[in-house]
Design an enzyme around this catalytic site. Structure first.
Site, PDB file in Angstrom:
ATOM      1  N   LYS A   1      12.231 -39.856 -21.577  1.00  0.00           N
ATOM      2  CA  LYS A   1      12.056 -38.574 -20.695  1.00  0.00           C
ATOM      3  C   LYS A   1      13.021 -38.857 -19.548  1.00  0.00           C
ATOM      4  CE  LYS A   1      10.392 -34.616 -21.737  1.00  0.00           C
ATOM      5  NZ  LYS A   1       9.928 -34.246 -22.944  1.00  0.00           N
TER       6      LYS A   1
ATOM      7  N   ASP B   1      14.102 -29.542 -22.353  1.00  0.00           N
ATOM      8  CA  ASP B   1      12.841 -29.443 -21.849  1.00  0.00           C
ATOM      9  C   ASP B   1      12.816 -28.338 -20.934  1.00  0.00           C
ATOM     10  OD1 ASP B   1      10.185 -31.083 -22.335  1.00  0.00           O
ATOM     11  OD2 ASP B   1      10.151 -30.570 -20.359  1.00  0.00           O
TER      12      ASP B   1
ATOM     13  N   GLY C   1       3.456 -18.635 -21.684  1.00  0.00           N
ATOM     14  CA  GLY C   1       4.702 -18.940 -21.440  1.00  0.00           C
ATOM     15  C   GLY C   1       5.394 -17.836 -22.123  1.00  0.00           C
ATOM     16  N   PHE C   2       6.875 -17.922 -21.639  1.00  0.00           N
ATOM     17  CA  PHE C   2       7.865 -16.784 -22.569  1.00  0.00           C
ATOM     18  C   PHE C   2       9.024 -17.451 -22.660  1.00  0.00           C
ATOM     19  CE2 PHE C   2       8.085 -16.328 -18.056  1.00  0.00           C
ATOM     20  CZ  PHE C   2       9.158 -15.974 -17.681  1.00  0.00           C
ATOM     21  N   GLY C   3       9.145 -19.026 -22.493  1.00  0.00           N
ATOM     22  CA  GLY C   3      10.600 -19.594 -22.839  1.00  0.00           C
ATOM     23  C   GLY C   3      10.787 -19.964 -24.215  1.00  0.00           C
ATOM     24  N   ASN C   4      11.791 -20.715 -24.321  1.00  0.00           N
ATOM     25  CA  ASN C   4      12.077 -21.038 -25.675  1.00  0.00           C
ATOM     26  C   ASN C   4      11.186 -21.256 -26.607  1.00  0.00           C
ATOM     27  OD1 ASN C   4      13.070 -23.768 -27.459  1.00  0.00           O
ATOM     28  ND2 ASN C   4      14.627 -21.941 -27.477  1.00  0.00           N
ATOM     29  N   VAL C   5      10.316 -22.086 -26.255  1.00  0.00           N
ATOM     30  CA  VAL C   5       9.067 -22.622 -27.135  1.00  0.00           C
ATOM     31  C   VAL C   5       8.106 -21.509 -27.420  1.00  0.00           C
ATOM     32  CG1 VAL C   5       7.051 -24.176 -27.298  1.00  0.00           C
ATOM     33  CG2 VAL C   5       9.313 -25.183 -26.273  1.00  0.00           C
ATOM     34  N   ALA C   6       7.772 -20.707 -26.582  1.00  0.00           N
ATOM     35  CA  ALA C   6       6.804 -19.478 -26.774  1.00  0.00           C
ATOM     36  C   ALA C   6       7.492 -18.567 -27.576  1.00  0.00           C
ATOM     37  CB  ALA C   6       6.349 -19.049 -25.355  1.00  0.00           C
ATOM     38  N   TRP C   7       8.827 -18.284 -27.325  1.00  0.00           N
ATOM     39  CA  TRP C   7       9.611 -17.225 -28.273  1.00  0.00           C
ATOM     40  C   TRP C   7       9.561 -17.810 -29.678  1.00  0.00           C
ATOM     41  CZ3 TRP C   7      14.251 -19.200 -30.371  1.00  0.00           C
ATOM     42  CH2 TRP C   7      14.933 -18.019 -31.092  1.00  0.00           C
TER      43      TRP C   7
END
Ligand code: 2IT
Length: 446
Positions: A124, A164, A236-242
């Site tokens: 990471k 990330d 959240g509302f980022g790439n993963v949430a989307w």
């Protein structure tokens, strides 16, 4: 192995590194019983070696902002474990990034990558650079300055970073451009999450969220339940949430909440294509607020200062940050009738929240199993890069399906208790651990 002894030693060496110690403690508690059945692990001091990263690079990143002022940040890459393959894991840009956060993430990544069925070690990296409010030019200059230091330590067969929190396709592009310039190496496999015209894999942007929902589908079907018609709260509302919201909607669930640092949007009518597209626009605006969603869509309401867990839902999906769902949140969800919680963020739930869910007997699964589709698809991107070909979206998606099914099966194999309850935390930790431990054992004392 005595968990307390190992933890006391680790605490002495890494004082105050709470996220790191939390992540290690969870794994050690899960594996203790199995570990003690293997004297060869104890003899080779597998756990003592596994809890420490192989090496950590720390570097200064200096760059010039739009006002002409000089800014200095810290950059890190933690190469945690290479027992089953080259180092692999994301890069996080967030103002709270510190060695503890990245050590926890690198440690988790090692087990997660082992679960994917693919040969990838754990790593990471990141920086305390805060992308919020930065211009595109500032982000480019920062990414270039970051890569100026990092490039010597990475490579397609050495260490392959990806995105990330705070690092998406745009940042990977700027880092890749600078890598080529410095290294004079043009192998696209050095980074994953690339754009589609320069070595990226179809489905990689969606993979974390899609994979998570494939995992949830398996959990539900094993429990005789269905996602159709279920209400889902997402943080959240980022790439993963989307990705999670998109697949949940496609599978017939209603995504009734998304959230940001500013509060939660209550969305009782569920998602539409327009709303899902708007999530991406919100993220790209770099303001890190979710309130504008409710200004744009009349059927949605913004509730300032509240978390997604205050909304009554069947399924809770943390998709933002570590420890974003605590014991009180878990109790509130249970009181509202939630019957499934799955971490899509890494270590999204505190130990108290996990204990609350598990003692209530509801379905719960940890991030290292649920969100492994992201890094798994990064592994598929590396394969395509190495073969100099691109697979179709359908081909990548079917491989992702197979991988999530395998991870679910591994969790069931190692996590089914005598009373029939599936402890997915234990299952994921033991399955990942056994693979890494066996590889370390066979490779000798290194
Ligand atoms: O936490 C994760 O698994 C990621 N951020 C993705 C890592 C990767 O190498 O794709």
């Amino acid at each position: 192995m005595k968990v307390q002894t190992i933890m006391a030693d680790l605490e002495r060496k890494h004082p105050g590194e709470s996220e790191y110690l939390q992540a290690v403690q969870e794994v050690l508690e899960s594996i203790e019983e199995v570990y003690n059945l293997h004297p060869e692990f104890e003899k080779a001091k597998i756990v003592e070696r596994m809890v420490e990263p192989d090496r950590i690079f720390t570097f200064r990143v200096t760059w010039v902002d739009d006002k002409g002022e000089i800014q200095t940040n810290l950059g890190y890459r933690i190469q945690f474990n290479s027992a089953i393959g080259p180092y692999k894991g994301g890069i996080r840009f967030h103002k709270a990034v510190n060695p503890s956060m990245l050590k926890f993430l690198g440690f988790e990544q090692t087990f997660k990558n082992a679960l994917t069925t693919l040969p990838m070690g754990g790593a990471k990296g990141g920086s305390d650079f805060d992308p919020v409010g930065k211009s595109d030019a500032e982000i480019m200059r920062f990414c270039q300055a970051f890569m100026w230091e990092l490039w010597k330590n990475i490579g397609p067969d050495t260490d392959v970073p990806a995105g990330d929190v705070g690092v998406g396709g745009r940042e990977i592009g700027y880092m890749y451009g600078m890598y080529k310039k410095l290294a004079r190496e043009y192998n696209t496999g050095v980074l994953t999450g690339k754009g589609m015209t320069w070595g990226g894999s179809l489905i990689r942007p969606e993979a974390t969220g899609f994979g998570a929902l494939y995992f949830v589908e398996h959990m539900l079907s094993k429990a005789g339940k269905s996602i159709k018609g279920a209400t889902v709260a997402i943080s959240g509302f980022g790439n993963v949430a989307w990705g999670a919201a998109t697949k949940a909607t496609e599978l017939g669930a209603k995504v009734i909440a998304i959230s940001g640092p500013d509060g939660v949007v209550y969305n009782p009518e569920g998602m539409t294509k327009e709303k899902l597209d708007y999530m991406l626009a919100l993220r790209a605006s770099n303001r890190n607020i979710v309130a504008p969603f409710a200004e744009k869509f009349a059927d949605a309401t913004f509730i300032p200062g509240k978390k997604a867990w205050s909304i009554k839902c069947d399924i809770a999906l943390p998709c933002a940050f570590q420890n974003e769902l605590n014991g009180d949140d878990a109790a509130e969800l249970l009181a509202n009738g939630t019957w499934c919680a799955a971490e899509v963020s890494n270590m999204g739930c505190t130990p108290e929240a996990i204990a609350t869910f598990q003692s209530a007997g509801i379905l719960f699964a940890p991030g290292k199993a649920v969100n492994a589709g992201g890094v798994a698809t990064s592994g598929l991107e590396m394969t395509q890069n190495a073969m100099h070909i691109s697979w179709s979206a359908a081909e990548v998606d079917s491989k992702l399906h197979y991988i999530m099914e395998s991870i679910h099966a591994a969790c069931v194999k190692y996590g089914t208790q005598e009373d029939g309850y599936i402890n997915y935390v234990k299952g994921a930790n033991i399955a990942g651990f056994m693979k890494v431990a066996q590889a370390m054992l066979e490779q000798g004392i290194v």
